[in-house]
Design a protein around this motif. Structure first.
Motif, PDB file in Angstrom:
ATOM      1  N   THR A 138      26.784  29.301   4.127  1.00  0.00           N
ATOM      2  CA  THR A 138      25.381  29.334   4.548  1.00  0.00           C
ATOM      3  C   THR A 138      24.516  28.605   3.529  1.00  0.00           C
ATOM      4  O   THR A 138      23.628  27.821   3.891  1.00  0.00           O
ATOM      5  CB  THR A 138      24.901  30.791   4.706  1.00  0.00           C
ATOM      6  OG1 THR A 138      25.820  31.469   5.544  1.00  0.00           O
ATOM      7  CG2 THR A 138      23.518  30.834   5.318  1.00  0.00           C
ATOM      8  N   ALA A 141      24.775  24.998   3.949  1.00  0.00           N
ATOM      9  CA  ALA A 141      24.115  24.479   5.153  1.00  0.00           C
ATOM     10  C   ALA A 141      22.601  24.533   5.041  1.00  0.00           C
ATOM     11  O   ALA A 141      21.896  24.124   5.960  1.00  0.00           O
ATOM     12  CB  ALA A 141      24.578  25.270   6.378  1.00  0.00           C
ATOM     13  N   THR A 142      22.091  25.064   3.916  1.00  0.00           N
ATOM     14  CA  THR A 142      20.650  25.262   3.795  1.00  0.00           C
ATOM     15  C   THR A 142      19.982  24.058   3.148  1.00  0.00           C
ATOM     16  O   THR A 142      20.432  23.593   2.107  1.00  0.00           O
ATOM     17  CB  THR A 142      20.371  26.513   2.942  1.00  0.00           C
ATOM     18  OG1 THR A 142      21.064  27.609   3.521  1.00  0.00           O
ATOM     19  CG2 THR A 142      18.893  26.824   2.899  1.00  0.00           C
ATOM     20  N   SER A 144      17.709  22.326   0.726  1.00  0.00           N
ATOM     21  CA  SER A 144      17.147  22.864  -0.518  1.00  0.00           C
ATOM     22  C   SER A 144      15.624  22.899  -0.483  1.00  0.00           C
ATOM     23  O   SER A 144      15.008  23.816  -1.010  1.00  0.00           O
ATOM     24  CB  SER A 144      17.636  22.041  -1.701  1.00  0.00           C
ATOM     25  OG  SER A 144      17.454  20.661  -1.447  1.00  0.00           O
ATOM     26  N   TRP A 146      13.683  23.532   1.956  1.00  0.00           N
ATOM     27  CA  TRP A 146      13.214  24.688   2.720  1.00  0.00           C
ATOM     28  C   TRP A 146      13.469  25.991   1.951  1.00  0.00           C
ATOM     29  O   TRP A 146      12.606  26.860   1.858  1.00  0.00           O
ATOM     30  CB  TRP A 146      13.917  24.722   4.075  1.00  0.00           C
ATOM     31  CG  TRP A 146      13.577  25.899   4.909  1.00  0.00           C
ATOM     32  CD1 TRP A 146      12.415  26.128   5.595  1.00  0.00           C
ATOM     33  CD2 TRP A 146      14.399  27.054   5.140  1.00  0.00           C
ATOM     34  NE1 TRP A 146      12.484  27.335   6.250  1.00  0.00           N
ATOM     35  CE2 TRP A 146      13.679  27.923   5.982  1.00  0.00           C
ATOM     36  CE3 TRP A 146      15.684  27.415   4.720  1.00  0.00           C
ATOM     37  CZ2 TRP A 146      14.200  29.147   6.414  1.00  0.00           C
ATOM     38  CZ3 TRP A 146      16.185  28.629   5.151  1.00  0.00           C
ATOM     39  CH2 TRP A 146      15.449  29.481   5.992  1.00  0.00           C
ATOM     40  N   LEU A 147      14.672  26.113   1.379  1.00  0.00           N
ATOM     41  CA  LEU A 147      14.986  27.310   0.598  1.00  0.00           C
ATOM     42  C   LEU A 147      13.976  27.478  -0.534  1.00  0.00           C
ATOM     43  O   LEU A 147      13.512  28.584  -0.817  1.00  0.00           O
ATOM     44  CB  LEU A 147      16.404  27.213   0.035  1.00  0.00           C
ATOM     45  CG  LEU A 147      16.878  28.440  -0.742  1.00  0.00           C
ATOM     46  CD1 LEU A 147      16.917  29.665   0.157  1.00  0.00           C
ATOM     47  CD2 LEU A 147      18.243  28.205  -1.368  1.00  0.00           C
ATOM     48  N   VAL A 198      22.386  26.216  -2.987  1.00  0.00           N
ATOM     49  CA  VAL A 198      22.846  25.241  -2.009  1.00  0.00           C
ATOM     50  C   VAL A 198      24.100  24.497  -2.479  1.00  0.00           C
ATOM     51  O   VAL A 198      24.718  23.791  -1.701  1.00  0.00           O
ATOM     52  CB  VAL A 198      21.750  24.213  -1.629  1.00  0.00           C
ATOM     53  CG1 VAL A 198      20.548  24.919  -1.041  1.00  0.00           C
ATOM     54  CG2 VAL A 198      21.350  23.375  -2.816  1.00  0.00           C
TER      55      VAL A 198
ATOM     56  N   LEU B 213      21.459  17.419   7.698  1.00  0.00           N
ATOM     57  CA  LEU B 213      20.758  17.821   6.474  1.00  0.00           C
ATOM     58  C   LEU B 213      20.037  16.633   5.830  1.00  0.00           C
ATOM     59  O   LEU B 213      18.891  16.731   5.390  1.00  0.00           O
ATOM     60  CB  LEU B 213      21.746  18.397   5.463  1.00  0.00           C
ATOM     61  CG  LEU B 213      22.058  19.884   5.545  1.00  0.00           C
ATOM     62  CD1 LEU B 213      23.007  20.262   4.434  1.00  0.00           C
ATOM     63  CD2 LEU B 213      20.783  20.704   5.437  1.00  0.00           C
ATOM     64  N   GLY B 254      13.318  25.773   9.554  1.00  0.00           N
ATOM     65  CA  GLY B 254      14.355  25.779   8.525  1.00  0.00           C
ATOM     66  C   GLY B 254      15.560  26.597   8.956  1.00  0.00           C
ATOM     67  O   GLY B 254      16.705  26.180   8.773  1.00  0.00           O
ATOM     68  N   LEU B 255      15.291  27.771   9.552  1.00  0.00           N
ATOM     69  CA  LEU B 255      16.391  28.613  10.011  1.00  0.00           C
ATOM     70  C   LEU B 255      17.247  27.885  11.034  1.00  0.00           C
ATOM     71  O   LEU B 255      18.473  28.015  11.042  1.00  0.00           O
ATOM     72  CB  LEU B 255      15.837  29.901  10.649  1.00  0.00           C
ATOM     73  CG  LEU B 255      15.545  31.055   9.711  1.00  0.00           C
ATOM     74  CD1 LEU B 255      15.039  32.263  10.498  1.00  0.00           C
ATOM     75  CD2 LEU B 255      16.784  31.435   8.927  1.00  0.00           C
ATOM     76  N   VAL B 258      19.556  25.529   9.245  1.00  0.00           N
ATOM     77  CA  VAL B 258      20.665  26.268   8.634  1.00  0.00           C
ATOM     78  C   VAL B 258      21.694  26.637   9.691  1.00  0.00           C
ATOM     79  O   VAL B 258      22.895  26.400   9.528  1.00  0.00           O
ATOM     80  CB  VAL B 258      20.154  27.542   7.930  1.00  0.00           C
ATOM     81  CG1 VAL B 258      21.329  28.339   7.371  1.00  0.00           C
ATOM     82  CG2 VAL B 258      19.186  27.197   6.823  1.00  0.00           C
ATOM     83  N   LEU B 262      25.389  25.138   9.749  1.00  0.00           N
ATOM     84  CA  LEU B 262      26.427  26.144   9.498  1.00  0.00           C
ATOM     85  C   LEU B 262      27.435  26.167  10.650  1.00  0.00           C
ATOM     86  O   LEU B 262      28.645  26.185  10.420  1.00  0.00           O
ATOM     87  CB  LEU B 262      25.785  27.519   9.308  1.00  0.00           C
ATOM     88  CG  LEU B 262      26.743  28.669   9.030  1.00  0.00           C
ATOM     89  CD1 LEU B 262      27.512  28.437   7.745  1.00  0.00           C
ATOM     90  CD2 LEU B 262      25.999  29.992   8.950  1.00  0.00           C
TER      91      LEU B 262
END
Lengths: 321, 280
Positions: A138, A141-142, A144, A146-147, A198, B213, B254-255, B258, B262
């Motif tokens: 996860t 896949a995120t 950076s 946004w995180l 990430v 991404l 954003g979700l 992900v 994923l």
């Protein structure tokens, strides 16, 4: 020694070829670079002359190539359009902050990440392994950027625990050393956490695979049979032999960190090379962008050289290849 | 069972792979059907009373600062992300496979030169190449963006395919084909390519996630997809000025990134585990 010399020569050749490719990349773009650069921003005639001289735009391609390669090798990339200062000076100014962030993330990934990878291998196929795999995937896949925003939302905006941006509190002049260091650390936490989250998946996955491989070896069974404790078997025998291949990761790490820093530094207004690059791209500051690209390339080549050398030092078999 | 069905089957047998496939199917369905039933993603409503509405019955995920429906924009952005990801990854893999097959099946000079070039290309971080090109190429059209992402994404695949090809070159069935007088092209396409399909499939699947991404990141830096075209990265960028008071403008796009990446990677990992038992 012979091996080392050959490997170093190979790195130099790769770097030079990469530089040549970068040159042909810019030259193959359609249109006159100067026209594009000055499209929505008046360039002073001095800047135009500097750019012309820098890239020898009025000279034949061969001369342009020599000028570009010469400049790149000397670390001379001309003057930034945005800042009006030498690119080298700007880069050197921003370098320490990026190194601080990168080193922190490396430290997290090579301690916590490797430890988690070992735990996964020891609990292979069980819930702990599955949960950690899902979590790390996860993270991988995120985005950076946004995180980073989400962490700011929680820890800076809502909870007021940590600063939202910047790398130091400007109002701390004359404060004690301890206060300054603590302040820097507080600013470091969120960017480092974002970048580590990430990217930690790579070191976990690599360590897990290397450890599984090591645990299958006969000497691990032999160590157990001799009555060593599980801790001694795990860390003293299996992990030690898995280490060389994990260290190879170091070379893969630099590109990840260099690229990740572009987004994370931009989100947190961290005054390093990453935000410098993001800003240069947005402002179409070509000399600056080229400078950071060449530096990133050099970092990648050096990283892979260093990891190969480390690998060879720890595992003589690698030298034979 | 055809190879394609066999691959799907092996992914389906693994819980993580199955979860990824289901999530991906749902996301694709949303991207297909969503635009038909949801409000126009570019339509601006009442700016005075309709901007930054929190999630509620009228707008399930709220509205942004221009009073546009967040859900509509997410769905449209998701569709674009999936298309760009798929198209770029397919192109990249095809290019990588071609280079790898050429290098691997022709030993000597061609092989050495091609692989040294790939080494040099791998040394330049992909993002920097894209930044350099996009900084000069203002308002890049989406097909060109797809092409750029593909042109910077094939190096790894070419190495993989080359290694496999070199390994296979000495195998009996290839030498038998040679002895029977098959030409170089025929051997590459009929005998080598089918046998390197597995690593290509894995690299392609994982490539989709990388591209999604990367595209979101470039758009977030203001260099990829430009407004008014809705995109997931662009939504996060737009939300930067309002995300403190209207977090839904930032959280949901954003979700979705992900979740999408994923799911793609879960499928890719399941494929790899199934096709390459060593990595499991």
């Amino acid at each position: 020694m012979n091996w080392l010399a050959r490997r170093a020569l190979q790195a130099v050749i790769t770097a030079l070829m990469a530089l040549a490719l970068l040159f042909f990349l810019i030259r193959s773009l359609p249109g006159d670079p100067l026209a594009v650069l000055s499209e929505d921003r008046p360039l002073t005639s001095e800047q135009v002359r500097d750019l012309q001289r820098r890239y020898q735009l009025d000279q034949p391609l061969g001369a342009q190539f020599t000028a570009f390669m010469g400049g790149a090798v000397r670390g001379d990339f001309g003057t930034s359009i945005q800042y009006g200062r030498p690119v080298r000076q700007l880069v050197l100014e921003r370098l320490p902050r990026t190194l601080l962030l990168g080193a922190t993330v490396l430290l997290i990934n090579f301690t916590l990440g490797l430890w988690l990878g070992v735990q996964q291998a020891l609990h292979r196929g069980r819930p702990l392994d599955r949960i950690l795999t899902t979590l790390s995937l996860t993270g991988y896949a995120t985005p950076s950027f946004w995180l980073g925003l989400m962490l700011v939302l929680v820890f800076a905006v809502r909870l007021h625990w940590l600063p939202a941006a910047g790398s130091q509190d400007p109002g701390l002049d004359g404060a004690g050393v301890l206060t300054v260091v603590l302040d820097r650390l507080r600013h470091l936490i969120l960017p480092a956490l974002t970048l580590a989250a990430v990217s930690i998946a790579s070191s976990m996955r690599y360590q897990r695979a290397a450890m599984l491989e090591a645990l299958r070896q006969p000497y691990v069974a032999a160590a157990r049979a001799r009555g060593l404790t599980e801790g001694q078997v795990t860390w003293g025998h299996a992990w030690r032999s898995a280490l060389p291949s994990v260290l190879t990761l170091f070379g893969l790490w630099l590109p990840i960190l260099v690229v990740g820093a572009v987004f994370v530094e931009q989100v947190f207004a961290w005054q390093g090379l990453g935000s410098l690059t993001a800003g240069a791209a947005a402002a179409r500051d070509y000399p600056l962008l080229m400078g950071t690209a060449v530096l990133a390339t050099a970092a990648v080549v050096t990283g892979s050289l260093v990891s190969d050398v480390l690998h060879a030092l720890l595992d003589p078999r690698a030298r034979a290849e | 069972m055809t190879p394609r069905r066999a691959a799907l089957h092996t992914v389906w047998r693994r819980p993580a792979g199955r979860a990824g496939l289901i999530a991906l199917a749902l996301l694709a369905l949303l991207a297909l059907i969503g635009p038909l039933v949801l409000p126009d993603p570019t339509a601006q409503g009442d700016l005075l009373n309709g901007a930054l509405l929190p999630p509620g019955p009228g707008h399930l995920l709220g509205t942004d600062q221009l009073s546009r429906d967040v859900l509509s924009r997410i769905v449209t952005g998701l569709r674009l992300s999936l298309i760009i990801g798929l198209a770029s990854a397919c192109l990249a893999v095809a290019l990588g496979a071609a280079v790898g097959l050429i290098a691997g099946s022709r030993a000597g000079m061609v092989d050495t030169v091609l692989m040294r070039i790939v080494d040099a290309l791998l040394a330049i971080p992909r993002l920097f190449v894209l930044l350099l090109v996009l900084a000069v190429w203002d308002r890049v059209p989406i097909p060109a963006l797809v092409l750029l992402l593909a042109l910077t994404g094939w190096y790894g695949t070419s190495r993989l395919v080359r290694a496999e090809t070199v390994r296979l070159r000495g195998e009996d069935f290839v030498r038998a084909a040679e002895a029977l007088g098959a030409g170089r092209l025929r051997i590459a396409l009929h005998h080598l390519l089918p046998n390197v399909a597995a690593p290509i499939l894995v690299a392609g699947t994982l490539g989709v996630g990388d591209v999604i991404l990367l595209e979101a990141g470039l758009t977030y830096l203001g260099l990829g997809i430009r407004p008014p075209t809705p995109s997931l990265g662009g939504m996060v960028l737009d939300s930067r000025s309002v995300f403190v008071t209207a977090p839904w403008t930032s959280i949901f796009p954003g979700l979705v990134i992900v979740l999408t990446v994923l799911s793609v990677n879960l499928v890719g990992d399941a494929l790899r585990d199934a096709l390459d038992p060593r990595s499991a």
